[in-house]
Write a protein that holds these residues in place. Structure first.
Motif, PDB file in Angstrom:
ATOM      1  N   ALA A  69       4.345   6.213  -5.895  1.00 21.44           N
ATOM      2  CA  ALA A  69       3.599   6.752  -4.753  1.00 21.44           C
ATOM      3  C   ALA A  69       2.324   7.402  -5.271  1.00 21.44           C
ATOM      4  O   ALA A  69       2.356   8.154  -6.237  1.00 21.44           O
ATOM      5  CB  ALA A  69       4.445   7.777  -4.003  1.00 21.44           C
ATOM      6  N   ARG A  70       1.206   7.093  -4.632  1.00 23.75           N
ATOM      7  CA  ARG A  70      -0.061   7.683  -5.049  1.00 23.75           C
ATOM      8  C   ARG A  70      -0.944   7.846  -3.813  1.00 23.75           C
ATOM      9  O   ARG A  70      -1.604   6.906  -3.398  1.00 23.75           O
ATOM     10  CB  ARG A  70      -0.765   6.773  -6.062  1.00 23.75           C
ATOM     11  CG  ARG A  70      -2.080   7.298  -6.560  1.00 23.75           C
ATOM     12  CD  ARG A  70      -1.954   8.529  -7.401  1.00 23.75           C
ATOM     13  NE  ARG A  70      -1.046   8.216  -8.493  1.00 23.75           N
ATOM     14  CZ  ARG A  70      -0.426   9.125  -9.205  1.00 23.75           C
ATOM     15  NH1 ARG A  70      -0.626  10.392  -8.984  1.00 23.75           N
ATOM     16  NH2 ARG A  70       0.402   8.793 -10.164  1.00 23.75           N
ATOM     17  N   PRO A  71      -0.936   9.025  -3.214  1.00 26.98           N
ATOM     18  CA  PRO A  71      -1.824   9.227  -2.063  1.00 26.98           C
ATOM     19  C   PRO A  71      -3.284   9.278  -2.507  1.00 26.98           C
ATOM     20  O   PRO A  71      -3.592   9.679  -3.633  1.00 26.98           O
ATOM     21  CB  PRO A  71      -1.378  10.571  -1.483  1.00 26.98           C
ATOM     22  CG  PRO A  71      -0.709  11.273  -2.617  1.00 26.98           C
ATOM     23  CD  PRO A  71      -0.134  10.201  -3.502  1.00 26.98           C
ATOM     24  N   LEU A  72      -4.167   8.869  -1.640  1.00 28.88           N
ATOM     25  CA  LEU A  72      -5.583   8.831  -1.977  1.00 28.88           C
ATOM     26  C   LEU A  72      -6.130  10.220  -2.264  1.00 28.88           C
ATOM     27  O   LEU A  72      -6.985  10.379  -3.134  1.00 28.88           O
ATOM     28  CB  LEU A  72      -6.368   8.188  -0.831  1.00 28.88           C
ATOM     29  CG  LEU A  72      -7.743   7.676  -1.170  1.00 28.88           C
ATOM     30  CD1 LEU A  72      -7.707   6.716  -2.333  1.00 28.88           C
ATOM     31  CD2 LEU A  72      -8.354   7.001   0.034  1.00 28.88           C
ATOM     32  N   ASP A  73      -5.609  11.230  -1.585  1.00 32.88           N
ATOM     33  CA  ASP A  73      -6.106  12.586  -1.836  1.00 32.88           C
ATOM     34  C   ASP A  73      -5.663  13.115  -3.201  1.00 32.88           C
ATOM     35  O   ASP A  73      -6.130  14.148  -3.648  1.00 32.88           O
ATOM     36  CB  ASP A  73      -5.721  13.548  -0.726  1.00 32.88           C
ATOM     37  CG  ASP A  73      -4.220  13.657  -0.511  1.00 32.88           C
ATOM     38  OD1 ASP A  73      -3.447  13.072  -1.299  1.00 32.88           O
ATOM     39  OD2 ASP A  73      -3.810  14.325   0.454  1.00 32.88           O
ATOM     40  N   ARG A  89     -13.683   6.695  -0.329  1.00 31.20           N
ATOM     41  CA  ARG A  89     -13.377   7.130   1.049  1.00 31.20           C
ATOM     42  C   ARG A  89     -13.739   6.037   2.055  1.00 31.20           C
ATOM     43  O   ARG A  89     -13.023   5.807   3.031  1.00 31.20           O
ATOM     44  CB  ARG A  89     -14.082   8.439   1.376  1.00 31.20           C
ATOM     45  CG  ARG A  89     -13.405   9.655   0.745  1.00 31.20           C
ATOM     46  CD  ARG A  89     -13.959  10.963   1.294  1.00 31.20           C
ATOM     47  NE  ARG A  89     -15.291  11.252   0.763  1.00 31.20           N
ATOM     48  CZ  ARG A  89     -15.525  11.841  -0.402  1.00 31.20           C
ATOM     49  NH1 ARG A  89     -14.524  12.205  -1.171  1.00 31.20           N
ATOM     50  NH2 ARG A  89     -16.755  12.071  -0.806  1.00 31.20           N
ATOM     51  N   GLU A  90     -14.830   5.360   1.799  1.00 31.22           N
ATOM     52  CA  GLU A  90     -15.243   4.244   2.666  1.00 31.22           C
ATOM     53  C   GLU A  90     -14.221   3.103   2.582  1.00 31.22           C
ATOM     54  O   GLU A  90     -13.838   2.522   3.600  1.00 31.22           O
ATOM     55  CB  GLU A  90     -16.639   3.754   2.267  1.00 31.22           C
ATOM     56  CG  GLU A  90     -17.156   2.606   3.085  1.00 31.22           C
ATOM     57  CD  GLU A  90     -17.466   2.958   4.529  1.00 31.22           C
ATOM     58  OE1 GLU A  90     -17.395   2.033   5.372  1.00 31.22           O
ATOM     59  OE2 GLU A  90     -17.759   4.130   4.838  1.00 31.22           O
ATOM     60  N   LEU A  91     -13.779   2.789   1.372  1.00 30.10           N
ATOM     61  CA  LEU A  91     -12.767   1.744   1.207  1.00 30.10           C
ATOM     62  C   LEU A  91     -11.462   2.123   1.903  1.00 30.10           C
ATOM     63  O   LEU A  91     -10.756   1.257   2.426  1.00 30.10           O
ATOM     64  CB  LEU A  91     -12.509   1.481  -0.283  1.00 30.10           C
ATOM     65  CG  LEU A  91     -13.636   0.794  -1.043  1.00 30.10           C
ATOM     66  CD1 LEU A  91     -13.347   0.811  -2.546  1.00 30.10           C
ATOM     67  CD2 LEU A  91     -13.836  -0.629  -0.547  1.00 30.10           C
ATOM     68  N   ALA A  92     -11.139   3.402   1.919  1.00 27.32           N
ATOM     69  CA  ALA A  92      -9.896   3.876   2.540  1.00 27.32           C
ATOM     70  C   ALA A  92      -9.901   3.693   4.059  1.00 27.32           C
ATOM     71  O   ALA A  92      -8.847   3.752   4.685  1.00 27.32           O
ATOM     72  CB  ALA A  92      -9.653   5.338   2.184  1.00 27.32           C
ATOM     73  N   LEU A  93     -11.060   3.450   4.645  1.00 28.10           N
ATOM     74  CA  LEU A  93     -11.122   3.164   6.087  1.00 28.10           C
ATOM     75  C   LEU A  93     -10.596   1.764   6.392  1.00 28.10           C
ATOM     76  O   LEU A  93     -10.294   1.438   7.532  1.00 28.10           O
ATOM     77  CB  LEU A  93     -12.550   3.312   6.601  1.00 28.10           C
ATOM     78  CG  LEU A  93     -13.133   4.719   6.506  1.00 28.10           C
ATOM     79  CD1 LEU A  93     -14.601   4.707   6.927  1.00 28.10           C
ATOM     80  CD2 LEU A  93     -12.329   5.699   7.347  1.00 28.10           C
ATOM     81  N   CYS A  94     -10.523   0.933   5.350  1.00 27.20           N
ATOM     82  CA  CYS A  94      -9.890  -0.396   5.394  1.00 27.20           C
ATOM     83  C   CYS A  94     -10.616  -1.417   6.270  1.00 27.20           C
ATOM     84  O   CYS A  94     -10.008  -2.389   6.719  1.00 27.20           O
ATOM     85  CB  CYS A  94      -8.418  -0.283   5.813  1.00 27.20           C
ATOM     86  SG  CYS A  94      -7.453   0.646   4.622  1.00 27.20           S
ATOM     87  N   ALA A  98      -9.581  -5.397   7.310  1.00 23.52           N
ATOM     88  CA  ALA A  98      -9.698  -5.985   8.648  1.00 23.52           C
ATOM     89  C   ALA A  98     -10.532  -7.262   8.625  1.00 23.52           C
ATOM     90  O   ALA A  98     -10.226  -8.224   9.341  1.00 23.52           O
ATOM     91  CB  ALA A  98     -10.321  -4.970   9.608  1.00 23.52           C
ATOM     92  N   HIS A  99     -11.560  -7.304   7.782  1.00 28.89           N
ATOM     93  CA  HIS A  99     -12.429  -8.477   7.698  1.00 28.89           C
ATOM     94  C   HIS A  99     -11.880  -9.562   6.778  1.00 28.89           C
ATOM     95  O   HIS A  99     -12.480 -10.631   6.663  1.00 28.89           O
ATOM     96  CB  HIS A  99     -13.824  -8.055   7.218  1.00 28.89           C
ATOM     97  CG  HIS A  99     -14.519  -7.161   8.177  1.00 28.89           C
ATOM     98  ND1 HIS A  99     -15.196  -6.038   7.786  1.00 28.89           N
ATOM     99  CD2 HIS A  99     -14.622  -7.204   9.530  1.00 28.89           C
ATOM    100  CE1 HIS A  99     -15.688  -5.430   8.838  1.00 28.89           C
ATOM    101  NE2 HIS A  99     -15.354  -6.113   9.903  1.00 28.89           N
ATOM    102  N   LEU A 120      -5.136   2.830  -2.098  1.00 24.09           N
ATOM    103  CA  LEU A 120      -5.780   2.069  -1.021  1.00 24.09           C
ATOM    104  C   LEU A 120      -4.755   1.266  -0.223  1.00 24.09           C
ATOM    105  O   LEU A 120      -4.902   1.090   0.991  1.00 24.09           O
ATOM    106  CB  LEU A 120      -6.867   1.155  -1.597  1.00 24.09           C
ATOM    107  CG  LEU A 120      -8.107   1.874  -2.129  1.00 24.09           C
ATOM    108  CD1 LEU A 120      -9.044   0.893  -2.821  1.00 24.09           C
ATOM    109  CD2 LEU A 120      -8.826   2.638  -1.019  1.00 24.09           C
ATOM    110  N   GLY A 121      -3.705   0.799  -0.891  1.00 19.87           N
ATOM    111  CA  GLY A 121      -2.613   0.134  -0.159  1.00 19.87           C
ATOM    112  C   GLY A 121      -1.944   1.088   0.808  1.00 19.87           C
ATOM    113  O   GLY A 121      -1.620   0.722   1.941  1.00 19.87           O
ATOM    114  N   GLY A 122      -1.730   2.326   0.371  1.00 20.80           N
ATOM    115  CA  GLY A 122      -1.165   3.337   1.266  1.00 20.80           C
ATOM    116  C   GLY A 122      -2.075   3.615   2.448  1.00 20.80           C
ATOM    117  O   GLY A 122      -1.611   3.783   3.585  1.00 20.80           O
ATOM    118  N   ALA A 123      -3.380   3.646   2.204  1.00 18.52           N
ATOM    119  CA  ALA A 123      -4.341   3.844   3.294  1.00 18.52           C
ATOM    120  C   ALA A 123      -4.270   2.675   4.278  1.00 18.52           C
ATOM    121  O   ALA A 123      -4.333   2.872   5.497  1.00 18.52           O
ATOM    122  CB  ALA A 123      -5.751   4.003   2.737  1.00 18.52           C
ATOM    123  N   ALA A 124      -4.127   1.460   3.754  1.00 22.73           N
ATOM    124  CA  ALA A 124      -4.018   0.287   4.621  1.00 22.73           C
ATOM    125  C   ALA A 124      -2.765   0.374   5.497  1.00 22.73           C
ATOM    126  O   ALA A 124      -2.812   0.049   6.688  1.00 22.73           O
ATOM    127  CB  ALA A 124      -4.003  -0.993   3.782  1.00 22.73           C
TER     128      ALA A 124
END
Length: 167
Positions: A69-73, A89-94, A98-99, A120-124
């Motif tokens: 487990a690795r949260p972005l924060d 942070r921009e990448l974490a918006l995913c 979506a594209h 980033l997977g967790g953000a997704a």
């Protein structure tokens, strides 16, 4: 009270398990807040929604098969100065997920590529995307073995199914 006897069964049939499991404490909290009927119903629905979202996230993380487990924060940008915190942070918006865009991070061992990929997977997952993590060696081994087993189509479908595949 007859309603108290029937209500848990009704809630179970409606699959409102969070409300059913916490009914007494939710009623107590609604009374403590002095909520009217409409506010209390909204409170119960929010509790159910929060529980479902929590379970969805837990299931999605299990299905992603992250190695840890690795949260972005938890990312230490000072330890890895080549990472731009604003870009991460921009990448974490995913939006890239979506594209259907790909993201490649190359570098020597120990620079945090896997940690960033898992974060980033967790953000997704937080954004509602399906995610699957696999080491490159496992992916190659599965695909190399699949034709001999007559399962190439099945394996390709498996790896193509998630919205985000992290290799």
């Amino acid at each position: 009270n007859p309603i108290e006897e029937v209500l848990p069964t009704l809630l179970a049939r409606l699959q409102l398990t969070a409300v059913r499991d916490q009914l007494d404490s939710l009623f107590d909290e609604a009374a403590r807040r002095e909520l009217n009927m409409r506010e209390a119903l909204n409170f119960l629905c929010q509790a159910e929604g929060a529980r479902r979202e929590q379970r969805r996230l837990q299931m999605a993380v299990r299905l992603a098969k992250f190695p840890f487990a690795r949260p972005l924060d938890g990312c230490d940008f000072q330890a890895q100065p080549s990472l731009d915190p604003q870009q991460v942070r921009e990448l974490a918006l995913c939006r890239w997920v979506a594209h259907g865009d790909d993201l490649r991070r190359l570098g020597p061992p120990g620079v945090g590529k896997t940690h960033l990929a898992v974060a980033l997977g967790g953000a997704a997952i937080q954004h509602g995307y399906s995610v699957l993590f696999t080491p490159a060696t496992a992916l190659v081994a599965h695909l190399a073995k699949a034709p001999a087993d007559g399962r190439l189509e099945e394996r390709l479908t498996h790896w193509a199914k998630p919205k985000l595949l992290i290799v």
